[in-house]
Structures are given as C-alpha cells and as structure tokens.
Design a protein around this motif. Structure first.
Motif, PDB file in Angstrom:
ATOM      1  N   TYR A  21     -11.065   5.353  -2.358  1.00 10.79           N
ATOM      2  CA  TYR A  21     -10.577   6.027  -1.163  1.00 10.79           C
ATOM      3  C   TYR A  21     -11.621   7.034  -0.692  1.00 10.79           C
ATOM      4  O   TYR A  21     -12.492   7.461  -1.460  1.00 10.79           O
ATOM      5  CB  TYR A  21      -9.214   6.692  -1.400  1.00 10.79           C
ATOM      6  CG  TYR A  21      -9.240   7.951  -2.230  1.00 10.79           C
ATOM      7  CD1 TYR A  21      -9.248   9.206  -1.625  1.00 10.79           C
ATOM      8  CD2 TYR A  21      -9.220   7.880  -3.621  1.00 10.79           C
ATOM      9  CE1 TYR A  21      -9.261  10.364  -2.386  1.00 10.79           C
ATOM     10  CE2 TYR A  21      -9.229   9.033  -4.394  1.00 10.79           C
ATOM     11  CZ  TYR A  21      -9.258  10.266  -3.767  1.00 10.79           C
ATOM     12  OH  TYR A  21      -9.276  11.406  -4.517  1.00 10.79           O
ATOM     13  N   TYR A  22     -11.514   7.391   0.593  1.00  8.30           N
ATOM     14  CA  TYR A  22     -12.531   8.265   1.205  1.00  8.30           C
ATOM     15  C   TYR A  22     -11.851   9.145   2.240  1.00  8.30           C
ATOM     16  O   TYR A  22     -11.009   8.679   3.028  1.00  8.30           O
ATOM     17  CB  TYR A  22     -13.618   7.415   1.872  1.00  8.30           C
ATOM     18  CG  TYR A  22     -14.622   8.203   2.678  1.00  8.30           C
ATOM     19  CD1 TYR A  22     -15.606   8.970   2.060  1.00  8.30           C
ATOM     20  CD2 TYR A  22     -14.583   8.174   4.076  1.00  8.30           C
ATOM     21  CE1 TYR A  22     -16.529   9.699   2.810  1.00  8.30           C
ATOM     22  CE2 TYR A  22     -15.502   8.897   4.825  1.00  8.30           C
ATOM     23  CZ  TYR A  22     -16.469   9.652   4.195  1.00  8.30           C
ATOM     24  OH  TYR A  22     -17.378  10.377   4.934  1.00  8.30           O
ATOM     25  N   TYR A  48      -7.849   4.180   2.274  1.00 11.54           N
ATOM     26  CA  TYR A  48      -7.530   3.620   0.958  1.00 11.54           C
ATOM     27  C   TYR A  48      -7.841   2.122   0.970  1.00 11.54           C
ATOM     28  O   TYR A  48      -7.455   1.409   1.908  1.00 11.54           O
ATOM     29  CB  TYR A  48      -6.051   3.810   0.630  1.00 11.54           C
ATOM     30  CG  TYR A  48      -5.577   5.242   0.652  1.00 11.54           C
ATOM     31  CD1 TYR A  48      -5.677   6.048  -0.480  1.00 11.54           C
ATOM     32  CD2 TYR A  48      -5.014   5.794   1.797  1.00 11.54           C
ATOM     33  CE1 TYR A  48      -5.229   7.370  -0.465  1.00 11.54           C
ATOM     34  CE2 TYR A  48      -4.565   7.112   1.823  1.00 11.54           C
ATOM     35  CZ  TYR A  48      -4.678   7.890   0.693  1.00 11.54           C
ATOM     36  OH  TYR A  48      -4.244   9.187   0.722  1.00 11.54           O
ATOM     37  N   VAL A  49      -8.515   1.649  -0.087  1.00 10.85           N
ATOM     38  CA  VAL A  49      -8.958   0.251  -0.120  1.00 10.85           C
ATOM     39  C   VAL A  49      -8.636  -0.360  -1.482  1.00 10.85           C
ATOM     40  O   VAL A  49      -8.792   0.296  -2.522  1.00 10.85           O
ATOM     41  CB  VAL A  49     -10.486   0.151   0.109  1.00 10.85           C
ATOM     42  CG1 VAL A  49     -10.930  -1.310   0.137  1.00 10.85           C
ATOM     43  CG2 VAL A  49     -10.871   0.829   1.410  1.00 10.85           C
ATOM     44  N   VAL A  92      -6.632  -2.586   3.643  1.00 10.11           N
ATOM     45  CA  VAL A  92      -7.003  -1.187   3.896  1.00 10.11           C
ATOM     46  C   VAL A  92      -5.854  -0.452   4.581  1.00 10.11           C
ATOM     47  O   VAL A  92      -5.173  -1.015   5.455  1.00 10.11           O
ATOM     48  CB  VAL A  92      -8.252  -1.123   4.809  1.00 10.11           C
ATOM     49  CG1 VAL A  92      -8.707   0.312   5.003  1.00 10.11           C
ATOM     50  CG2 VAL A  92      -9.368  -2.004   4.273  1.00 10.11           C
ATOM     51  N   ALA A  93      -5.655   0.796   4.195  1.00  9.52           N
ATOM     52  CA  ALA A  93      -4.761   1.709   4.922  1.00  9.52           C
ATOM     53  C   ALA A  93      -5.568   2.936   5.332  1.00  9.52           C
ATOM     54  O   ALA A  93      -6.301   3.500   4.511  1.00  9.52           O
ATOM     55  CB  ALA A  93      -3.579   2.125   4.055  1.00  9.52           C
ATOM     56  N   VAL A  94      -5.458   3.324   6.592  1.00 10.58           N
ATOM     57  CA  VAL A  94      -6.113   4.546   7.075  1.00 10.58           C
ATOM     58  C   VAL A  94      -5.025   5.493   7.565  1.00 10.58           C
ATOM     59  O   VAL A  94      -4.307   5.192   8.522  1.00 10.58           O
ATOM     60  CB  VAL A  94      -7.115   4.250   8.208  1.00 10.58           C
ATOM     61  CG1 VAL A  94      -7.688   5.554   8.754  1.00 10.58           C
ATOM     62  CG2 VAL A  94      -8.233   3.349   7.710  1.00 10.58           C
ATOM     63  N   LEU A 115       0.822  -1.209   0.000  1.00  8.50           N
ATOM     64  CA  LEU A 115       0.000   0.000   0.000  1.00  8.50           C
ATOM     65  C   LEU A 115       0.861   1.266   0.000  1.00  8.50           C
ATOM     66  O   LEU A 115       0.492   2.270  -0.619  1.00  8.50           O
ATOM     67  CB  LEU A 115      -0.954  -0.008   1.189  1.00  8.50           C
ATOM     68  CG  LEU A 115      -2.079  -1.056   1.114  1.00  8.50           C
ATOM     69  CD1 LEU A 115      -2.886  -1.083   2.409  1.00  8.50           C
ATOM     70  CD2 LEU A 115      -3.007  -0.786  -0.070  1.00  8.50           C
ATOM     71  N   SER A 116       1.999   1.223   0.662  1.00  4.88           N
ATOM     72  CA  SER A 116       2.895   2.387   0.656  1.00  4.88           C
ATOM     73  C   SER A 116       3.387   2.678  -0.755  1.00  4.88           C
ATOM     74  O   SER A 116       3.507   3.842  -1.159  1.00  4.88           O
ATOM     75  CB  SER A 116       4.099   2.136   1.572  1.00  4.88           C
ATOM     76  OG  SER A 116       3.676   1.967   2.906  1.00  4.88           O
TER      77      SER A 116
END
Length: 382
Positions: free
Chosen positions: A230-231, A247-248, A268-270, A212-213
C-alpha cells in the motif's frame, strides 16, 4: 512542399491528397493547411479568422510557400477542411508523433470528450464525440478517434489503440473502457493496463469491492497479509487536504473472473479522504491491472490518468476554444480537432524556452505578435 523552407514536421503531412476537383485548386492544399496551422497557433478559430490572419501575415507565410494568388476566402477554408479525408489526416498525425521516441513506462491516458459546438439543431446533428490518447508526462496528444454516431467509446477505443505505439507503456482507461477485448488488445500491443471498475462491471466490481473491504479494516486499523502493498500520499491547497491510500494485492485465487481477463495480476482499491474546513468526505474506487503489486507505481498511473481532464480537455476548451467552435459540417469538426491537437503539441513542446509562468494562451499571443516566437514554435525539432 519545399524541403528548404517548410518546418520539418509538415513533411509527415505531405502525402495528403487534395480532395478538390482540379479546376478549383487555385490555392494549393499546403497553403491552406499552413494558414490554418499558423493561424490556430496564434489564436484564430473561425474561417473568417484564418482569412484575416493570412492577409496580415502574408509576407511571413511567403517565406515558406509562394501564395501566388494571395489568401483563400473563408469558403475555400471551409470547403477544404470539410472534404479533407480525416482518416488520412489522422494517419499523418500519428506518423509525426511516432517519429520521436516516447519514454518507456509512460502513462497513456485514454478518455472521451464531446465537441459541444458541433451540435446542429437545424440538421439534427448530434455533437461529435472524440476519444483521445494523452502521454501524461510529456502532455503530448498521441492520437484521436471519432466515436460513431450510433455507437460509443467501447468501439472507438480499440481503433485508437491500433494506431498507437504502446510498447512498454501503461494504459489507463475509465470504467467505460473496462472491457475484456480492450485489455486483450493492450497486452497484444506489449503494454500494461490499469482499468477502472464501476457498477457497469457487475459481479467483477462487487466481488473485488467485498474482498478488499474485508481485507482492509479501517475501524480496527488492520490490513490483512493478503494486501501485498500500500502507498499513501497527500495533496494540499485551496482550503482542502486530500489523503490518498492505494491498496494492492495479487492474491486472486478467489476471483472466478480472473481467467477471463488477459494477464490480470492485481486488483486495487484507492481510498480518497478529502477534508475541508467544514466536513470530510471519503470515496473508494476500484481497479484491475496487469501490473505487479507495486502500490506506488499503480497509484502514480491512476493519479496520472486524471491529467487528461486538466491537461487536455480543459486546455482544448479554455485555451483553444474547442467547445465554442461553430465548425459543424462534414469532416471539418474532426479535422479541426486534429489541428487543435497538433497546435497543442507544438505549443507545449516550445513552452520550455520561455518563462515558467507563461501560459499557453500567453504563448499564443506572443506568437501572433512576433514572428520570432512563431518561428520558434514552427521550426522546433522534437
């Protein structure tokens, strides 16, 4: 119990067996429980408190039960709550909760909490640790499970899940509960999961973090086409601004561990960026989920999970005095934790009848000062 007088929800506790020997049943079990319940609603916390409350409210209590021998002593309250079977008590509690319908897609947060006051240095008894489930929209406690003294939350969570009706819900658990067997059980219960990742997951955490990075290049302000959604949302208050971005992706062909996790669909990353007057701090957390790549829905579930800290653990300590409770012996700490959960559910459900700015603590006082308010709380229909 009298069907004409008792509050409806108490019938779910009608099957509890009195643990005392026959010659010591001067005060019926239902009378003891009614005083403990009503007293706890009005702020009583100790065995002595229940005696005082019972004597002050005896005429009110006799509207429900006979109380032919008056109010029990503090030793009787202690003896009953110490010996009452917590498994049977918990079964009755869950039956009561399941007697009314919970909304589909409810986020159910599961987390543990120590009952700090249950620590007893004299007998070398460790503080009891409880795992609880909270419906985060309604803020109702759905169940609890005691963590074995020689174990941890990993063994208690599956036992708690077995008790709950989860169909259609989203279950969120912190990194301690991110286990393959727990994900399997949640899916068996026809629910979805959002599970946090930390270093305890080793390669799974590291692989997802690195992937994800690479796909979210903040410096170049680029998001690759492998990030499906993403949201963003913001939170302001008390001199701080927090920006959260979720981010999903469901592009998981690269993830070797995917098959080991039942119905794993998304990672998922938040990213949380908190700005105060003096500095900015950034934190990125990672999750796995059985949900499709809908960033807003997943972000909502993750955000809702922290409600268990503010809406349950904090309230239990500050409003109901859980950490200050000196109840330590035998089954009493677990049974009184259940009483506090019952009281919290009753107070929360009744609170809507009163002004929006009335706190739960104020509602407890109002119930103690006026029988009409106590009636509203006891006799409500869920």
């Amino acid at each position: 119990m009298s069907e004409k007088k008792l509050p409806g929800f108490l019938y779910h506790f009608d099957q509890l067996e009195d643990p005392r020997i026959e010659r010591k049943k001067l005060y019926p079990l239902e009378e003891v429980l009614l005083i403990v319940l009503c007293g706890s609603i009005c702020g009583a916390q100790s065995w002595r408190d229940f005696v005082i409350f019972g004597k002050e409210k005896l005429d009110y209590l006799r509207r429900f039960l006979a109380f032919r021998h008056g109010v029990p002593s503090k030793n009787t309250f202690a003896r009953v709550m110490c010996s009452l079977d917590p498994v049977a008590f918990k079964t009755c509690f869950v039956a009561w909760i399941q007697s009314f319908q919970l909304a589909l897609k409810e986020v159910i947060a599961i987390d543990g909490k120590a009952l700090r006051g249950s620590f007893d240095k004299a007998s070398a008894q460790s503080a009891i640790h409880m795992v609880s489930a909270l419906a985060t929209s309604t803020k109702l406690v759905l169940g609890q499970e005691k963590v074995s003294e020689k174990s941890n939350e990993i063994t208690a969570i599956p036992q708690l899940l077995d008790l709950l009706c989860l169909e259609g819900a989203i279950v969120s658990i912190d990194a301690m509960g991110t286990q393959r067997s727990i994900a399997e059980k949640i899916r068996d219960k026809k629910a979805d999961y959002v599970l946090a990742l930390k270093g305890n997951q080793g390669l799974l955490h590291d692989d997802i973090r690195l992937f994800l990075s690479a796909e979210i290049d903040k410096k170049q302000r680029k998001i690759s086409n492998k990030i499906m959604d993403y949201y963003e949302d913001f939170d302001k208050g008390h001199g701080r601004i927090e920006k959260r971005t979720c981010y999903v992706t469901d592009q998981l062909e690269w993830l070797e561990q995917k098959k080991a996790w039942r119905d794993l669909k998304t990672v998922v990353a938040v990213e949380s960026v908190v700005t105060t007057h003096e500095k900015t701090m950034t934190e990125i957390r990672y999750f796995i989920s059985s949900l499709p790549p809908n960033a807003k829905e997943i972000a909502h579930a993750i955000r809702r999970h922290w409600a268990i800290e503010n809406s349950l653990h904090w309230v239990l300590d500050v409003t109901l005095g859980e950490d200050n409770s000196r109840v330590r012996k035998d089954n009493a700490p677990e049974n009184m934790a259940m009483i506090r959960h019952i009281v919290l559910n009753l107070l929360r459900n009744a609170k809507g009848k009163y002004s929006k700015d009335m706190s739960l603590k104020a509602l407890q006082k109002k119930a103690g000062w006026g029988n009409a308010t106590l009636d509203d709380i006891l006799m409500q229909v869920f």
